[in-house]
Design a protein around this motif. Structure first.
Motif, PDB file in Angstrom:
ATOM      1  N   LEU A  96      53.056  38.371  82.472  1.00 39.85           N
ATOM      2  CA  LEU A  96      52.803  37.230  83.349  1.00 39.85           C
ATOM      3  C   LEU A  96      52.869  35.925  82.569  1.00 39.85           C
ATOM      4  N   GLN A 101      53.779  32.209  84.257  1.00 39.71           N
ATOM      5  CA  GLN A 101      52.651  32.226  85.179  1.00 39.71           C
ATOM      6  C   GLN A 101      51.343  32.244  84.390  1.00 39.71           C
ATOM      7  N   HIS A 105      47.077  34.382  88.450  1.00 42.70           N
ATOM      8  CA  HIS A 105      47.888  35.158  89.384  1.00 42.70           C
ATOM      9  C   HIS A 105      47.683  36.658  89.213  1.00 42.70           C
ATOM     10  N   PHE A 106      46.802  37.054  88.303  1.00 42.22           N
ATOM     11  CA  PHE A 106      46.568  38.467  88.032  1.00 42.22           C
ATOM     12  C   PHE A 106      45.214  38.834  88.627  1.00 42.22           C
TER      13      PHE A 106
END
Length: 309
Positions: A96, A101, A105-106
């Motif tokens: 990621l 990113q 976003h995880f």
């Protein structure tokens, strides 16, 4: 640690930040230290991932204590589960960040101080048998399903590469009343029609009332829904609920008495989680707030290694 001079011979106990004790007729002094809780980003992230893996194993151990093909016992399976899943989570986080990113976003985590468990896309089985692909339909009540190759036992045997006597384990994580519960059902494919004829799947394996007309002592039926719906074969296990994760494991006894397995990684339906999840970034940020570890505390002695000897 230092050896004491003659005037300190025989001293035992703690004075200030020093502890005195006897060893092999000598008086030894050790300075008491207060180690700090790791505060680097990498250490905090590792702590969060380890907690996620350990919590997941504790929930899935009834399934995963024997689903890794190259492991001979539950202890080896536990270590394999933790190793492969920690690697998966670490590599996913790294990929990621490399893609530009952020760890915001995880998701698939709960706050580090929470006793609640939510699943992640855990690897629950490894082996060489054909993989059975599952899906989760969020629009139709969060049901797990497989694409049906037909309506008969023979259709499934052919499409899934099964043999008479194979064991198929259906696995779900279902959300009921804000809690996530693991459920599984095992079926041994040992029908009355041994040749895998055109007997309908629903009557060979389970009838419309969820009963098994061809029982086998190894079967552990636990279905609340197991029915055809168009081109799909839906399954919900145990007491029901929204399916948040699902998978299917195929097992086969080998010629030498060893068990072969299929690869299986849980498929997630994150829409079933609601607001329960926090991101890895949030979990790491919270881990900075945990207190320092006191070397003299029970926590340190139980977890640092060697403190209780």
């Amino acid at each position: 640690m230092a050896e004491m001079t003659k005037d300190m011979y025989g001293a035992v106990g703690r004075v200030g930040n020093k502890t005195y004790y006897q060893r092999l007729g000598k008086t030894i002094v050790r300075t008491n230290t207060r180690p700090k809780n790791p505060k680097t980003f990498e250490q905090s992230q590792h702590r969060v991932l380890v907690k996620a893996v350990n919590k997941s194993y504790s929930q899935l151990k009834d399934i995963c204590n024997h689903t890794f093909e190259d492991c001979d016992n539950a202890f080896e399976c536990m270590n394999k589960f933790k190793k492969v899943n920690l690697k998966y989570l670490s590599e996913h986080a790294m990929s990621l960040m490399k893609s530009g990113q952020t760890l915001g976003h995880f998701y698939q985590f709960t706050p580090i101080n929470s006793e609640k468990w939510t699943p992640f896309a855990a690897i629950i089985s490894e082996g060489h048998l054909p993989v059975v692909t599952v899906g989760i339909d969020a629009a139709e009540g969060h049901k797990a399903y497989v694409a049906t190759p037909g309506c008969t036992y023979a259709d499934f045997v052919t499409a899934w590469g099964l043999q008479r006597g194979d064991m198929v384990t259906f696995v779900t994580v279902q959300k009921r009343e804000a809690n996530y519960n693991v459920a599984f059902a095992r079926l041994v494919l040992d029908p009355v029609n041994a040749d895998g004829s055109d007997a309908p799947m629903t009557t060979e394996i389970v009838d419309s009332q969820g009963r098994f007309p061809c029982p086998n002592r190894k079967n552990e039926p636990n279905f609340s829904a197991f029915v055809f719906a168009g081109d799909r074969f839906n399954f919900v296990l145990g007491r029901g609920g929204d399916v948040a994760a699902a998978g299917i494991i195929v097992s086969r006894e080998g010629a030498m008495g060893n068990w072969l397995r299929s690869n299986c990684q849980l498929l997630l339906d994150e829409t079933a989680f609601g607001s329960d999840l926090c991101s890895l970034a949030e979990a790491v940020a919270y881990s900075y707030k945990t207190p320092d570890i006191d070397m003299e505390s029970e926590l340190y002695l139980n977890n640092a290694g060697g403190g209780g000897k």
